[in-house]
Motif scaffolding. Structure first.
Motif, PDB file in Angstrom:
ATOM      1  N   TYR A  88      -8.339  40.689  22.433  1.00  0.00           N
ATOM      2  CA  TYR A  88      -6.994  41.031  23.380  1.00  0.00           C
ATOM      3  C   TYR A  88      -7.341  40.341  24.709  1.00  0.00           C
ATOM      4  O   TYR A  88      -6.530  39.815  25.425  1.00  0.00           O
ATOM      5  N   GLN A  91      -6.936  36.486  24.669  1.00  0.00           N
ATOM      6  CA  GLN A  91      -5.540  35.890  24.007  1.00  0.00           C
ATOM      7  C   GLN A  91      -5.800  35.015  22.775  1.00  0.00           C
ATOM      8  O   GLN A  91      -5.213  33.940  22.790  1.00  0.00           O
ATOM      9  N   ARG A  93      -4.905  33.515  19.354  1.00  0.00           N
ATOM     10  CA  ARG A  93      -3.780  33.702  18.614  1.00  0.00           C
ATOM     11  C   ARG A  93      -4.356  34.150  17.110  1.00  0.00           C
ATOM     12  O   ARG A  93      -5.158  33.442  16.427  1.00  0.00           O
TER      13      ARG A  93
END
Length: 180
Positions: A88, A91, A93
């Motif tokens: 988290y 970030q 993907r």
């Protein structure tokens, strides 16, 4: 208690080198590698924690199936939490969700945790070895109590970490579907 830990701390060749190599790789991956970082470096925490917990628990705790299971989960939980944090905070993907149902993913996670419990019970109940081969193995892997805790922390930590990550993903999917 601290004096007891210092006096009886083990430095078996293979676990100590494995922990040191994992630590150096983790430091390189996190601080010196250029480019985007990944969550997979949290896997390197398992050998480090396994070495530390095997030393501490083989000295201070009596070997029981419950203590072996808790040692394994104590190795897996910080590594899984670090992986989730990296997921988290960076970030990352996510790849498209695999074509596996949430219920099946939950089943795999619980099966992995059950496998750890069975392995912990088995390692706790195996009698001690006293022949010459065991004494030679102690030079490379440490005494028998250390070896038992190290094995359950290392293997159980890897399986437990993947099971906890699967459990996290299954719960994330479930709550994502429930909130719609």
């Amino acid at each position: 208690m601290l004096r007891l830990l210092i006096l009886r701390w083990e430095f078996p060749l293979i676990p100590a080198l494995f922990a040191l190599a994992s630590h150096l790789t983790f430091v390189f991956q996190e601080f010196y590698k250029p480019g985007p970082k990944s969550w997979e470096t949290s896997i390197l925490c398992v050998p480090i924690l396994a070495y530390v917990y095997a030393n501490v628990l083989s000295i201070l705790v009596e070997r029981t199936p419950a203590s072996m299971l808790l040692a394994s989960l104590a190795t897996a939980l910080p590594s899984a939490c670090l992986a989730i944090y990296f997921f988290y905070s960076r970030q990352i993907r996510r790849k498209p969700d695999p074509q596996i149902s949430t219920l099946k993913m939950l089943g795999y996670a619980l099966a992995g945790l059950a496998l750890i419990a069975i392995a912990a019970y088995g390692l706790a109940e195996i009698p001690a070895c006293t022949d010459a081969k065991c004494r030679r193995g102690a030079e490379l892997f440490g005494h028998v109590e250390f070896g038992r805790y190290y094995l359950i922390c290392l293997v159980g930590g890897m399986i437990g970490m993947s099971s906890l990550l699967l459990l996290h993903d299954a719960l994330r999917r479930f709550f994502k579907l429930a909130s719609k």
